[in-house]
Design a protein around this motif. Structure first.
Motif, PDB file in Angstrom:
ATOM      1  N   MET A  39       1.923   0.529   1.047  1.00 20.78           N
ATOM      2  CA  MET A  39       1.696  -0.833   1.498  1.00 20.78           C
ATOM      3  C   MET A  39       0.683  -1.467   0.561  1.00 20.78           C
ATOM      4  SD  MET A  39       0.389  -2.436   5.039  1.00 20.78           S
ATOM      5  CE  MET A  39       1.876  -2.091   5.878  1.00 20.78           C
ATOM      6  N   ASP A  40       1.152  -2.532  -0.120  1.00 24.26           N
ATOM      7  CA  ASP A  40       0.363  -3.173  -1.163  1.00 24.26           C
ATOM      8  C   ASP A  40      -0.506  -4.278  -0.556  1.00 24.26           C
ATOM      9  OD1 ASP A  40      -0.492  -3.746  -3.677  1.00 24.26           O
ATOM     10  OD2 ASP A  40       1.460  -4.337  -4.473  1.00 24.26           O
ATOM     11  N   ASP A  41      -1.583  -4.598  -1.249  1.00 30.58           N
ATOM     12  CA  ASP A  41      -2.429  -5.747  -0.897  1.00 30.58           C
ATOM     13  C   ASP A  41      -2.910  -5.695   0.542  1.00 30.58           C
ATOM     14  OD1 ASP A  41      -1.745  -6.462  -3.412  1.00 30.58           O
ATOM     15  OD2 ASP A  41      -0.416  -8.104  -2.854  1.00 30.58           O
ATOM     16  N   ALA A  56       1.144   5.878 -12.039  1.00 30.86           N
ATOM     17  CA  ALA A  56       0.799   4.547 -12.539  1.00 30.86           C
ATOM     18  C   ALA A  56       1.624   3.522 -11.782  1.00 30.86           C
ATOM     19  CB  ALA A  56       1.112   4.461 -14.028  1.00 30.86           C
ATOM     20  N   GLU A  57       1.184   2.258 -11.895  1.00 33.86           N
ATOM     21  CA  GLU A  57       1.978   1.178 -11.308  1.00 33.86           C
ATOM     22  C   GLU A  57       2.607   0.390 -12.452  1.00 33.86           C
ATOM     23  OE1 GLU A  57      -0.180  -1.645  -8.870  1.00 33.86           O
ATOM     24  OE2 GLU A  57       1.641  -2.806  -8.453  1.00 33.86           O
ATOM     25  N   ALA A  58       3.921   0.192 -12.372  1.00 37.32           N
ATOM     26  CA  ALA A  58       4.606  -0.614 -13.391  1.00 37.32           C
ATOM     27  C   ALA A  58       4.474  -2.076 -12.993  1.00 37.32           C
ATOM     28  CB  ALA A  58       6.072  -0.214 -13.460  1.00 37.32           C
ATOM     29  N   LEU A  82       7.511   2.905  -4.021  1.00 35.82           N
ATOM     30  CA  LEU A  82       7.838   1.489  -3.872  1.00 35.82           C
ATOM     31  C   LEU A  82       6.680   0.799  -3.167  1.00 35.82           C
ATOM     32  CD1 LEU A  82      11.453   2.230  -2.639  1.00 35.82           C
ATOM     33  CD2 LEU A  82      10.773   1.511  -4.932  1.00 35.82           C
ATOM     34  N   GLU A  83       6.141  -0.224  -3.822  1.00 34.85           N
ATOM     35  CA  GLU A  83       5.018  -0.952  -3.217  1.00 34.85           C
ATOM     36  C   GLU A  83       5.545  -2.230  -2.572  1.00 34.85           C
ATOM     37  OE1 GLU A  83       1.769  -1.674  -5.840  1.00 34.85           O
ATOM     38  OE2 GLU A  83       1.539   0.446  -6.353  1.00 34.85           O
ATOM     39  N   VAL A  84       5.224  -2.379  -1.319  1.00 34.60           N
ATOM     40  CA  VAL A  84       5.672  -3.575  -0.595  1.00 34.60           C
ATOM     41  C   VAL A  84       4.443  -4.233   0.002  1.00 34.60           C
ATOM     42  CG1 VAL A  84       7.234  -4.400   1.168  1.00 34.60           C
ATOM     43  CG2 VAL A  84       7.736  -2.279   0.001  1.00 34.60           C
TER      44      VAL A  84
END
Ligand code: C2E
Ligand code: MG
Ligand code: MG
Length: 666
Positions: free
Chosen positions: A556-558, A435-437, A526-528
């Motif tokens: 890698m986010d977004d 899940a993503e917090a 870790l999403e960056v």
């Protein structure tokens, strides 16, 4: 929100009596029957004040408060004890571990007074700590002023930017160091906190000051140099009018019967670029020529001033309608549709324009000038490409930024944050293995504030580290609990903003927290965001290298919101690619979009990465993505972000795929 007080006493009856009194006065109260329990409580959540008994079995009050002082320097320690232990108490006060001593038996009224004083001392210390942190760690030029405008502290960047020796700055009053502000104007600027000022230094240099962290006694200001302009240019261009001239002419207009006029700010947004790339003589020529061309176009009775390095001001009297005004501004700027021909080059000048109308937009010269400026700067941030009129909402927006920024400092302690968890569904078997917090902030006045709004503020104003640490600890705490409950989650993702990632201590703190919770590094993803990573690919690769070295997963986010190509990704140690929602909106209706996504997924796989599709809202999207071999889906179609209880219930109905396959008969 209520401040939290931790009461420590080995006598339960005393704890209960104190708890009643303090809760009635609106405080949030935690109880501990020993020093060791108190330290555990402090590790779990921040506390404003510790009120401790002195004589207790095991650790006594002095030992406890000594540790509190070392580990939580902004928490205030108070001792509540019988007067008999006078010498030991004095030692505790003298060591600074306890702020004050309260006597048993206590009087409720007196106790509450002391507590209130201690809380305001704590607020003062906390704000001071924040300013100290910034002064020590920021690369920005920072100056701390007292309420009377006296320079209290500064960093070396401030000396450098201002071109002054520390001895020339220390103890000076700001209005004495700069020629164009008097003590009253300075006090008003300090008090209002919602706009910037530009001032001339002693050497004719020009600086912009803006508020960073301020309370009622101390003001931390950020200084930005507004380019060096030679005196000759100021006088030559100001053959137009100076800032002071313009102001007094506006005052004259206001006291005459021609009270209808416009004040227009014409800002050169690319000024820093010219300054960096042109020689002094070339820059001077550019400004003089700009002044001449502007002057050549002025309508009758108009006034033109050169008031700052990058700023001209136009005053247009006698206008009846706003449409007339817009035509006049357009006329003045028309020659700049063509390139400006200079002896050394041709330059395409762009102006950013904002205006204020008298009498509606301000009753004094200072207000009209300031409001035209506010509109102009608003136009910069949100470039409409038009001439923008001042509107009180602009100030309101800035004020809200300040208010949010200030309340962010209290939000952690007042327990206004919580975490939501959004399930990620593995398409191969329809299970939720991670899940993503996502952080949530319930502001006492504004209600839910989106992280998209407050995270950038926290990054800018320095609260991000504390918030980021809180997110990390809470996320790991939840994950540990779910593991103990037997849920088969492989990892939990948290978001890291750019500013967090550049913190050199980040990987050390992550390692320490993982150890504290007894979790393997691969439990944490870790999403960056793409935009941050791609801004400087080599630096990003180094920063991510440390985190990768710890054994954490990286995502890698977004992806798709910036301008990066997949080829760059090969340079980064990233395990997962999160395709942004905006890329996937047209998936069902555009074959081009579908083909692009198919290629992206294939390439990511070839680079050894898994792919998560974000913001998926329809089953149609899910089916297409499944055919394209996408690995994970995260989106409202399966679940919105859930609180921890809801998330645990969600985990109980696995695999989720059964439900939607039954629904669709696929
Ligand atoms: P993000 O990391 O890209 O998070 C996904 C955002 O998309 C979340 O918004 C989530 O609620 C939303 N979302 C998920 N599924 C759907 C969907 O199907 N449709 C739509 N319309 N939206 C969906 P949220 O929670 O508002 O977070 C916004 C951004 O704030 C996050 O984007 C992340 O960049 C940042 N953020 C959130 N929590 C934290 C945090 O703890 N630390 C940091 N540094 N940033 C955070
Ligand atoms: Mg994210
Ligand atoms: Mg995202």
């Amino acid at each position: 929100m209520a401040k939290t007080i931790l009461l420590v006493d080995d006598e339960p009856a005393i704890l209960r009596a104190l708890q009643r009194t303090l809760q009635r006065a609106g405080y949030r109260v935690l109880l501990a029957e020993s020093g060791a329990v108190a330290l555990n409580q402090l590790a779990a959540e921040p506390v404003a004040l510790v009120l401790s008994d002195f004589r207790m079995p095991g650790m006594n009050g002095a030992e406890l408060l000594q540790q509190v002082k070392q580990q939580y320097p902004s928490t205030i320690g108070l001792v509540l004890s019988a007067y008999a232990e006078r010498d030991a108490l004095l030692a505790c006060l003298n060591s600074g571990a306890a702020w004050r001593f309260l006597e048993k038996p206590w009087d409720d009224g007196q106790l509450l007074k002391e507590i209130a004083a201690a809380i305001s001392e704590r607020d003062r210390r906390q704000a001071e700590q924040q300013r100290t942190n910034l002064l020590l760690s920021s690369h920005e030029a920072l100056l701390e002023l007292s309420a009377s405008g006296q320079v209290l502290r500064f960093n070396s960047a401030a000396c450098q930017v201002l071109g002054l020796q520390p001895s020339e700055l220390r103890g000076q009053v700001l209005s004495a160091l700069f020629t164009d502000i008097n003590p009253i104007e300075l006090a008003s600027f300090l008090h209002k906190k919602d706009h910037d000022i530009q001032l001339h230094g002693v050497h004719g240099d020009y600086f912009s000051f803006s508020h960073r962290i301020s309370d009622l006694q101390h003001y931390l200001l950020k200084i930005m140099p507004v380019q060096r302009i030679s005196d000759q240019v100021f006088t030559a261009v100001s053959a137009l009018l100076t800032a002071a001239d313009i102001r007094s002419q506006i005052e004259d207009l206001l006291s005459s019967d021609q009270r209808e006029f416009a004040v227009v700010t014409l800002l050169l947004p690319d000024f820093a670029l010219y300054n960096a790339s042109l020689s002094q003589a070339q820059l001077d020529e550019l400004l003089e020529k700009t002044g001449q061309v502007l002057r050549g176009q002025l309508p009758a009775k108009a006034l033109l001033g050169y008031v700052a390095a990058d700023k001209f001001v136009l005053v247009l009297p006698g206008l009846v309608q706003e449409s007339q005004l817009l035509v006049s501004i357009e006329q003045v700027l028309r020659p700049f549709r063509q390139q400006l021909v200079l002896s050394f080059n041709r330059v395409q000048l762009v102006f950013c324009v904002g205006y204020a109308l008298s009498p509606a937009d301000g009753a004094t010269a200072a207000l009209l000038l300031q409001h035209a400026d506010v509109a102009c700067r608003q136009n910069l941030v949100n470039p409409a490409g038009f001439f923008l009129r001042y509107d009180a909402g602009m100030v309101e927006q800035k004020r809200q930024h300040f208010e949010l920024s200030n309340s962010l400092y209290d939000a952690l302690e007042s327990q206004e944050f919580s975490l939501s968890f959004q399930p990620k569904i593995r398409l191969s078997d329809g299970c939720c293995d991670s899940a993503e917090a996502l952080i949530r902030w319930h502001h006492p006045k504004y209600g839910q504030v989106s992280p998209a709004v407050f995270i950038p503020i926290a990054e800018q104003d320095g609260q991000i580290q504390a918030i980021g640490d809180w997110v990390l600890q809470q996320a790991l705490r939840h994950f540990q609990q779910w593991q103990r409950q037997g849920h088969s989650l492989s990892h939990l993702a948290i978001n890291l903003s750019g500013r967090q990632l550049t913190d050199p201590q980040l990987s050390g703190r992550i390692a320490a927290y993982l150890e504290h919770f007894g979790l393997a590094p691969a439990c944490l993803e870790l999403e960056v965001t793409e935009t941050f990573l791609m801004a400087d690919i080599d630096a990003s690769s180094r920063l991510l290298g440390h985190l990768h070295g710890l054994g954490c997963l990286l995502a890698m986010d977004d992806f798709g919101t910036g301008y990066s190509s997949l080829a760059y990704l090969a340079k980064l140690p990233v395990n997962k690619l999160k395709l942004d929602r905006s890329l996937l909106l047209d998936l069902e209706h555009s074959p081009q979009c579908a083909s692009m996504i198919r290629h992206m997924i294939r390439m990511a796989h070839e680079l050894g990465m898994q792919v998560v599709a974000e913001g998926i809202e329809s089953i149609g999207q899910v089916l297409l993505l499944r055919d394209m071999q996408c690995d994970y889906i995260q989106g409202y179609v399966f679940s919105k972000p859930l609180n921890s209880q809801e998330f645990v219930s969600f985990l109980a109905c696995q695999p989720i795929r059964q439900q939607w396959e039954e629904l669709l008969h696929v």
